[in-house]
Write a protein that holds these residues in place. Sequence first.
Motif, PDB file in Angstrom:
ATOM      1  N   ALA A   1     -49.375  23.029 -25.915  1.00  0.00           N
ATOM      2  CA  ALA A   1     -48.863  23.305 -27.260  1.00  0.00           C
ATOM      3  C   ALA A   1     -49.651  22.534 -28.318  1.00  0.00           C
ATOM      4  O   ALA A   1     -49.692  22.932 -29.481  1.00  0.00           O
ATOM      5  CB  ALA A   1     -47.376  22.935 -27.339  1.00  0.00           C
ATOM      6  N   TRP A   2     -50.280  21.454 -27.928  1.00  0.00           N
ATOM      7  CA  TRP A   2     -51.056  20.647 -28.864  1.00  0.00           C
ATOM      8  C   TRP A   2     -52.535  21.018 -28.886  1.00  0.00           C
ATOM      9  O   TRP A   2     -53.146  21.060 -29.949  1.00  0.00           O
ATOM     10  CB  TRP A   2     -50.914  19.162 -28.525  1.00  0.00           C
ATOM     11  CG  TRP A   2     -49.557  18.606 -28.850  1.00  0.00           C
ATOM     12  CD1 TRP A   2     -48.506  19.269 -29.428  1.00  0.00           C
ATOM     13  CD2 TRP A   2     -49.100  17.275 -28.610  1.00  0.00           C
ATOM     14  NE1 TRP A   2     -47.427  18.448 -29.558  1.00  0.00           N
ATOM     15  CE2 TRP A   2     -47.751  17.207 -29.068  1.00  0.00           C
ATOM     16  CE3 TRP A   2     -49.674  16.146 -28.051  1.00  0.00           C
ATOM     17  CZ2 TRP A   2     -46.997  16.038 -28.980  1.00  0.00           C
ATOM     18  CZ3 TRP A   2     -48.920  14.976 -27.964  1.00  0.00           C
ATOM     19  CH2 TRP A   2     -47.600  14.933 -28.426  1.00  0.00           C
ATOM     20  N   VAL A   3     -53.124  21.255 -27.718  1.00  0.00           N
ATOM     21  CA  VAL A   3     -54.578  21.489 -27.655  1.00  0.00           C
ATOM     22  C   VAL A   3     -54.941  22.899 -27.198  1.00  0.00           C
ATOM     23  O   VAL A   3     -56.116  23.273 -27.242  1.00  0.00           O
ATOM     24  CB  VAL A   3     -55.258  20.455 -26.733  1.00  0.00           C
ATOM     25  CG1 VAL A   3     -55.086  19.055 -27.278  1.00  0.00           C
ATOM     26  CG2 VAL A   3     -54.737  20.556 -25.307  1.00  0.00           C
ATOM     27  N   GLY A   4     -53.959  23.671 -26.757  1.00  0.00           N
ATOM     28  CA  GLY A   4     -54.263  24.999 -26.235  1.00  0.00           C
ATOM     29  C   GLY A   4     -54.578  24.942 -24.753  1.00  0.00           C
ATOM     30  O   GLY A   4     -55.114  23.945 -24.252  1.00  0.00           O
ATOM     31  N   ALA A   5     -54.267  26.011 -24.048  1.00  0.00           N
ATOM     32  CA  ALA A   5     -54.431  26.030 -22.596  1.00  0.00           C
ATOM     33  C   ALA A   5     -55.873  25.781 -22.176  1.00  0.00           C
ATOM     34  O   ALA A   5     -56.146  25.160 -21.139  1.00  0.00           O
ATOM     35  CB  ALA A   5     -53.937  27.371 -22.038  1.00  0.00           C
ATOM     36  N   LYS A   6     -56.830  26.255 -22.981  1.00  0.00           N
ATOM     37  CA  LYS A   6     -58.241  26.134 -22.642  1.00  0.00           C
ATOM     38  C   LYS A   6     -58.710  24.683 -22.627  1.00  0.00           C
ATOM     39  O   LYS A   6     -59.650  24.331 -21.907  1.00  0.00           O
ATOM     40  CB  LYS A   6     -59.080  26.934 -23.648  1.00  0.00           C
ATOM     41  CG  LYS A   6     -60.571  26.892 -23.408  1.00  0.00           C
ATOM     42  CD  LYS A   6     -61.314  27.681 -24.473  1.00  0.00           C
ATOM     43  CE  LYS A   6     -62.825  27.571 -24.302  1.00  0.00           C
ATOM     44  NZ  LYS A   6     -63.551  28.322 -25.371  1.00  0.00           N
ATOM     45  N   PHE A   7     -58.045  23.810 -23.367  1.00  0.00           N
ATOM     46  CA  PHE A   7     -58.527  22.436 -23.524  1.00  0.00           C
ATOM     47  C   PHE A   7     -57.645  21.401 -22.839  1.00  0.00           C
ATOM     48  O   PHE A   7     -57.874  20.205 -22.983  1.00  0.00           O
ATOM     49  CB  PHE A   7     -58.643  22.096 -25.020  1.00  0.00           C
ATOM     50  CG  PHE A   7     -59.687  22.891 -25.730  1.00  0.00           C
ATOM     51  CD1 PHE A   7     -61.005  22.503 -25.708  1.00  0.00           C
ATOM     52  CD2 PHE A   7     -59.340  24.055 -26.413  1.00  0.00           C
ATOM     53  CE1 PHE A   7     -61.976  23.241 -26.359  1.00  0.00           C
ATOM     54  CE2 PHE A   7     -60.308  24.804 -27.074  1.00  0.00           C
ATOM     55  CZ  PHE A   7     -61.633  24.397 -27.048  1.00  0.00           C
ATOM     56  N   THR A   8     -56.638  21.832 -22.101  1.00  0.00           N
ATOM     57  CA  THR A   8     -55.783  20.874 -21.403  1.00  0.00           C
ATOM     58  C   THR A   8     -56.538  20.228 -20.247  1.00  0.00           C
ATOM     59  O   THR A   8     -57.526  20.750 -19.743  1.00  0.00           O
ATOM     60  CB  THR A   8     -54.516  21.554 -20.862  1.00  0.00           C
ATOM     61  OG1 THR A   8     -54.893  22.690 -20.068  1.00  0.00           O
ATOM     62  CG2 THR A   8     -53.615  21.998 -21.980  1.00  0.00           C
ATOM     63  N   ASN A   9     -56.056  19.070 -19.824  1.00  0.00           N
ATOM     64  CA  ASN A   9     -56.672  18.360 -18.700  1.00  0.00           C
ATOM     65  C   ASN A   9     -56.557  19.168 -17.413  1.00  0.00           C
ATOM     66  O   ASN A   9     -55.483  19.688 -17.104  1.00  0.00           O
ATOM     67  CB  ASN A   9     -55.984  17.007 -18.482  1.00  0.00           C
ATOM     68  CG  ASN A   9     -56.147  16.076 -19.655  1.00  0.00           C
ATOM     69  OD1 ASN A   9     -57.195  16.034 -20.282  1.00  0.00           O
ATOM     70  ND2 ASN A   9     -55.103  15.305 -19.949  1.00  0.00           N
TER      71      ASN A   9
END
Length: 416
Positions: free
Chosen positions: A384-392
């Motif tokens: 919700a903060w960085v988008g699914a593409k940029f999650t760890n």
Amino acid sequence: MPGRASASRAPLILMIGPGLLLAATGVGAGDLATSSFVGGLLGTAVLWAVVVGAFFKFVVTEGLARFQLATGETLIEGAVARLGRCVVWLFLPYLLLWSFFVGSALMSATGVTLHAMLPVFDDAERGKAVFGVATSLAGLVLVWFGGYRLFETVMRVCIVVMLVTVVLAAALLWPGTLNVLEGLLVPRIPEAGGQGLSWTLALIGGVGGTLTVLCYGYWLREEGRTRGEDLRVCRIDLATGYVMTAIFGLAMVIVGSSISIEGSGARLLVMLSDRLEEVMGPAGKWMFLVGALGAVFSSLLGVWQSVPYLFADCWGLLKGGGETATRVDTKAPPYRAYLVLIATVPMLGLFWGFRDIQLAYAVTGALLFPVLALALLIFNGRSAWVGAKFTNGPLTVAALVVILAFFSWIALRPLV
């Protein structure tokens, strides 16, 4: 914007600009002294620790860049947006403390190195102080009048000089390919009278920068890298920078393992150059001193240029700004005031022992990394903060957990 689309296809030398700056800033007197001393004490058996340390720093800095490209916010801006301005009030005292210790350590190191090259003073302490003040003011002038592009050019020259001279010294003192490969591929920690573990941990924790990793995001804005599509370029950039950092650290361990040295702190650099003169002649001494000067001055210049970004960003957040991603105005009072502060107030530390200053700097630097690892686990863990593409990813999570545990241990060990 056509220029933005072509950025990811630019020549490699243009893609690795901020990574080079981070490498040159992160490699300073502490890396020189620690790596060479560990090499003399433990030999090439701990070369693997340099690679581990560089990898840890890469994981953290890549996470910082990923958060910023995904949200348009630096980590400090993102923390304030989600947790409130109390973050700035907690961070500012730490920033001031760190700035004093690192500023004093860098002035002292450049002063000692220049005194070894130009021994015009009978008193070494006086030479250290005079040259330390002079190099600090030179850095202040370069940053004040030169701007980002001149800074970038000077740093590129410094890192080339630093790498070429130190790597050449390591090649001339080469301990054998099998010894080097074993030290890289077979992790082990020699006993060394019970000091092996402590110095190996110091080597891992000391590779690369500490607080300066937060400054990478401001250099990205200077380069115009503000979109998610720039992540691939940033990863190449950071990988190249930390490979150079690792090469420098490996070379210093090899140099230290090949000659007998004693001492501590910045004076170790002088002793090391004297031993190199005995082994390699005057050319070896001067080659190393030139490389050492490139390392410590580039680190000083990088800190003078980059750390005021952090203060200016914090100042803007406290004044109610920071809602949009903008470059810090390096001609505005907040940036320039902190530039003058960091280039002058730490001069008081020139009258303290370098070893004490270096230890205080190392401890304060170690305190930051557990916080960064925890923040990246939380901030980059929420789509919700960085988008699914940029999650760890799972591997990144595992690496950050290890980094959190390791640097927490490093930070707490002096207190136990």
